[in-house]
Every structure is written in structure tokens, then in C-alpha cells.
Design an enzyme around this catalytic site. Structure first.
Site, mmCIF file in Angstrom:
data_model
loop_
_atom_site.group_PDB
_atom_site.id
_atom_site.type_symbol
_atom_site.label_atom_id
_atom_site.label_comp_id
_atom_site.label_asym_id
_atom_site.label_seq_id
_atom_site.Cartn_x
_atom_site.Cartn_y
_atom_site.Cartn_z
ATOM 1 N N HIS A 35 0.838 -1.184 0.000
ATOM 2 C CA HIS A 35 0.000 0.000 0.000
ATOM 3 C C HIS A 35 0.885 1.250 0.000
ATOM 4 C CE1 HIS A 35 -3.781 -2.144 1.762
ATOM 5 N NE2 HIS A 35 -3.320 -2.707 0.653
ATOM 6 N N GLU A 89 0.898 3.885 1.889
ATOM 7 C CA GLU A 89 1.390 4.263 3.216
ATOM 8 C C GLU A 89 2.575 3.409 3.622
ATOM 9 O OE1 GLU A 89 -3.136 3.644 3.767
ATOM 10 O OE2 GLU A 89 -1.616 3.172 2.260
ATOM 11 N N CYS A 105 -6.024 1.075 5.614
ATOM 12 C CA CYS A 105 -6.519 -0.211 6.099
ATOM 13 C C CYS A 105 -5.971 -0.444 7.510
ATOM 14 C CB CYS A 105 -6.089 -1.340 5.159
ATOM 15 S SG CYS A 105 -4.314 -1.702 5.231
ATOM 16 N N CYS A 145 -2.040 -0.846 7.589
ATOM 17 C CA CYS A 145 -1.323 0.419 7.426
ATOM 18 C C CYS A 145 -1.528 1.317 8.651
ATOM 19 C CB CYS A 145 -1.756 1.123 6.149
ATOM 20 S SG CYS A 145 -1.112 0.293 4.665
#
Length: 139
Positions: A69, A71, A97, A100
Site C-alpha cells: 500500500h 502508506e 486499512c 497500514c
């Protein structure tokens, strides 16, 4: 929040949206910027790990399990630099999410600004539980 902070938040979020365009993912392109003392100290977008093919989805169109992801990419990039994220703000084009959110908490980031709600909100709830300021700047 001051008007000046709102303008900065909007600008950095726009920059994260532009950064998301670097992603090779077809289903969704997400960008993230980590900002500390009004300086961008890291950036990331969703994609495969370094050295892997730039294909995020399998033959059925599902995201491959090893795609990182935005992040996670921004935070791990910080780990390889001389910067640290204590007290920083992360700007993300989509809400984080749960995985993260855990990385954000552990990295010392104190503010999260995001522009699009994801179908699950467990990441946002965890951030709020950890005392991290979460700001939604939706369209």
C-alpha cells in the site's frame, strides 16, 4: 484547525493524488506523502516490491497479495533514510486499512489526512483509538 492548515492539507492531498498516478495498479491508484515541518520527507504509492514486475493484479483482476500500500511504501522508505516521522502528518488519497494504520501508529505519525473513504473503516477507528488526529477531506 486554522484556515492556513486547511489550505496546506488540501494542497498536500492534491500532491498525493498526483503521486498516485505513478502506480501501475489498475483497480485503484493510491498515493501518500509524509510531511514534517512543512517539508515532504517521504512519498509512496501502491505497487509491487522493488525488483518485481509492475503488475498489481492477477489474471482474474484481483490485487496480488504482495502488493504494498502507498502508506507502507512511504513509511518503509523513511526507514531507509536519515529522516524520522515522529510528529509528522501523512496525506493519503484513500483511508488506511488496519495493517497500514498499525504502521502509522508505530512510526510516530500524529496526523492522518485522507481524501477518499474505503469500504472498511477499521483502520481509521484504530488510529482514532491511538489518539492520532484523523482528518477526512472528501470531495
Amino acid at each position: 484547525m486554522t484556515e492556513k492548515q486547511q489550505k496546506l492539507d488540501s494542497r498536500y492531498l492534491r500532491m498525493a493524488r498526483i503521486w498516485a498516478e505513478n502506480s501501475y495498479c489498475q483497480r485503484r491508484q493510491v498515493g501518500a506523502l509524509v510531511v514534517k515541518d512543512k517539508m515532504i520527507i517521504s512519498d509512496g504509492y501502491n505497487g509491487t516490491p522493488s525488483g518485481f514486475e509492475n503488475v498489481c493484479e492477477d489474471e482474474q483482476g484481483l490485487t496480488k497479495t504482495y502488493v504494498l500500500h502507498a502508506e507502507a511504501n512511504a513509511i518503509t522508505k523513511l526507514a531507509r533514510s536519515s529522516n524520522n516521522s515522529d510528529g509528522a502528518t501523512i496525506y493519503i488519497t484513500a483511508s488506511p486499512c488496519i495493517e497500514c494504520a498499525k504502521l502509522i501508529i508505530q512510526s510516530g505519525i500524529k496526523r492522518v489526512v485522507y481524501g477518499e473513504k474505503y469500504r472498511l473503516d477499521d483502520g481509521v477507528k484504530l488510529l482514532e483509538r491511538a489518539g492520532i488526529e484523523v482528518v477526512y477531506l472528501g470531495d
